[in-house]
Write a protein that holds these residues in place. Sequence first.
Motif, short mmCIF file in Angstrom:
data_model
loop_
_atom_site.label_atom_id
_atom_site.label_comp_id
_atom_site.label_asym_id
_atom_site.label_seq_id
_atom_site.Cartn_x
_atom_site.Cartn_y
_atom_site.Cartn_z
N TRP B 48 0.81 -1.23 0.00
CA TRP B 48 0.00 0.00 0.00
C TRP B 48 0.84 1.28 0.00
CZ3 TRP B 48 -3.13 -2.45 4.55
CH2 TRP B 48 -4.02 -3.40 4.02
N SER B 49 1.93 1.24 0.79
CA SER B 49 2.68 2.49 0.98
C SER B 49 4.06 2.49 0.31
CB SER B 49 2.85 2.77 2.47
OG SER B 49 3.64 1.75 3.05
N GLY B 50 4.54 1.30 -0.01
CA GLY B 50 5.88 1.21 -0.59
C GLY B 50 6.98 1.27 0.45
N VAL B 51 6.59 1.39 1.73
CA VAL B 51 7.58 1.47 2.82
C VAL B 51 8.07 0.07 3.19
CG1 VAL B 51 7.93 2.15 5.24
CG2 VAL B 51 6.51 3.56 3.74
N VAL B 52 9.38 -0.07 3.27
CA VAL B 52 9.97 -1.35 3.66
C VAL B 52 10.02 -1.39 5.19
CG1 VAL B 52 12.07 -2.76 3.58
CG2 VAL B 52 11.36 -1.46 1.56
N CYS B 53 9.42 -2.43 5.79
CA CYS B 53 9.43 -2.54 7.25
C CYS B 53 10.61 -3.41 7.70
CB CYS B 53 8.09 -3.09 7.76
SG CYS B 53 7.86 -4.83 7.48
N PRO B 54 10.94 -3.39 9.01
CA PRO B 54 12.12 -4.14 9.47
C PRO B 54 12.05 -5.64 9.24
CG PRO B 54 11.39 -2.60 11.16
CD PRO B 54 10.34 -2.59 10.09
N GLY B 125 20.17 -1.29 11.78
CA GLY B 125 21.11 -1.60 10.69
C GLY B 125 20.50 -2.54 9.67
N ASN B 126 19.81 -3.54 10.17
CA ASN B 126 19.15 -4.50 9.28
C ASN B 126 18.08 -3.81 8.44
OD1 ASN B 126 18.66 -7.42 8.61
ND2 ASN B 126 16.63 -6.92 9.39
N TRP B 127 17.37 -2.88 9.07
CA TRP B 127 16.30 -2.14 8.37
C TRP B 127 16.91 -1.27 7.26
CZ3 TRP B 127 12.22 1.36 11.32
CH2 TRP B 127 11.13 1.58 10.46
N ILE B 128 17.99 -0.59 7.61
CA ILE B 128 18.66 0.27 6.61
C ILE B 128 19.12 -0.57 5.42
CG2 ILE B 128 20.74 1.68 6.19
CD1 ILE B 128 20.39 2.66 9.16
N TYR B 129 19.66 -1.75 5.73
CA TYR B 129 20.11 -2.67 4.67
C TYR B 129 18.93 -3.05 3.76
CZ TYR B 129 21.13 -7.19 2.56
OH TYR B 129 21.25 -8.23 1.67
#
Lengths: 219, 135
Positions: B48-54, B125-129
């Motif tokens: 829906w938002s295109g946001v990548v979650c952790p 860090g994992n989220w940023i990756y």
Amino acid sequence: MDEPTTQASPPGLPFEQTGRPFFPALVETVKLLVTDPTAAFRGMSLTVDLWRPLLYGVLIAWLAGAINYLWGLAVQASVFGVLSRIEGIEDLAPAFCLGVFGGALWLLIAPVFILIGIFVLSLIVHLCLMIAGGDEQGFATTLRVVSYSETAQLAQIVPFVGGIIALVWQLVLAIVGLAEAHRTTTGKAAVAVLLPFGLCCACLVGIFMLAVLTGVLSR
Amino acid sequence: MYLHWRKASRIDRQIAVLWSATGAALVLLLPAWSTPIRALPACPVRAWSGVVCPSCGTARALEALVGGHWLEALALNPLTVSAAVLFVAAGLVAPAWVWLVGRVPSTSRPLPLPLRATMVLAIAGNWIYLVARGV
């Protein structure tokens, strides 16, 4: 792997006290957790063998699953009954039987999955509690709280919306339980319980939607 | 520094057995996991938002892990896959460790701030990756 730091552990819930009859103790514990969860978790033993809270959690969750299964069967039977009167629709008995046996088989192996679920969930919640700085007691205490919070699954007795009620109620029970048993603040306990939702909200929302959809369809 | 060793208690031994049983069950049921993992819906927030979650990529990573594609799994979500492998491996050795060594690692309670910060940094860090890689 830790042990509680409390010097004098509470006497324990009825289900934890040795020498008490099994089923009355189970019912009494359910009653206590439903009517006064704060007192229940405050009185929960932190030293009794883990098998008792785990047995309680698995038993209650299994019972809730069985209730859910029976609801599903009742609705399925009535839907199939209506459909079978419509001309052109083939005999639905084999499909119904398949559903009955599939569900029964699931109930047979469900305790293993429930046990895995309780352990993994406890681990995730405890890690989040550590991040929140509320892990005043060890992992065993979190495991006990998660096991007893399975009481909320009994809400599945309510048709259609039981799953949602159970989910919210379990979150509340877990927060109250962690705060009382770990002797930490409600805020830290809430962070521990809700952080997994925040971290993997997308997946959990997806799973939740799938569960609700499956529940609705199975009826 | 933050970690100390203490004598294993009765409860520790019970946790070790339970951990081991859980790890063993997860390994033994490995062939059965791929079906429920595939049944998981695509991440709705991402859709829906295109946001990548952790936790984005977890289902695909676990599917790859179950299929024996370790590197692919690791690339999809390093933190989840590392945690899952560590969980199973540590679980399998836990009872032997507790009975043979008789001591278990422990930290002061509540967990010291630097360790809590490390855990938060690992998740971040994992989220940023995941965002950078577009998992």
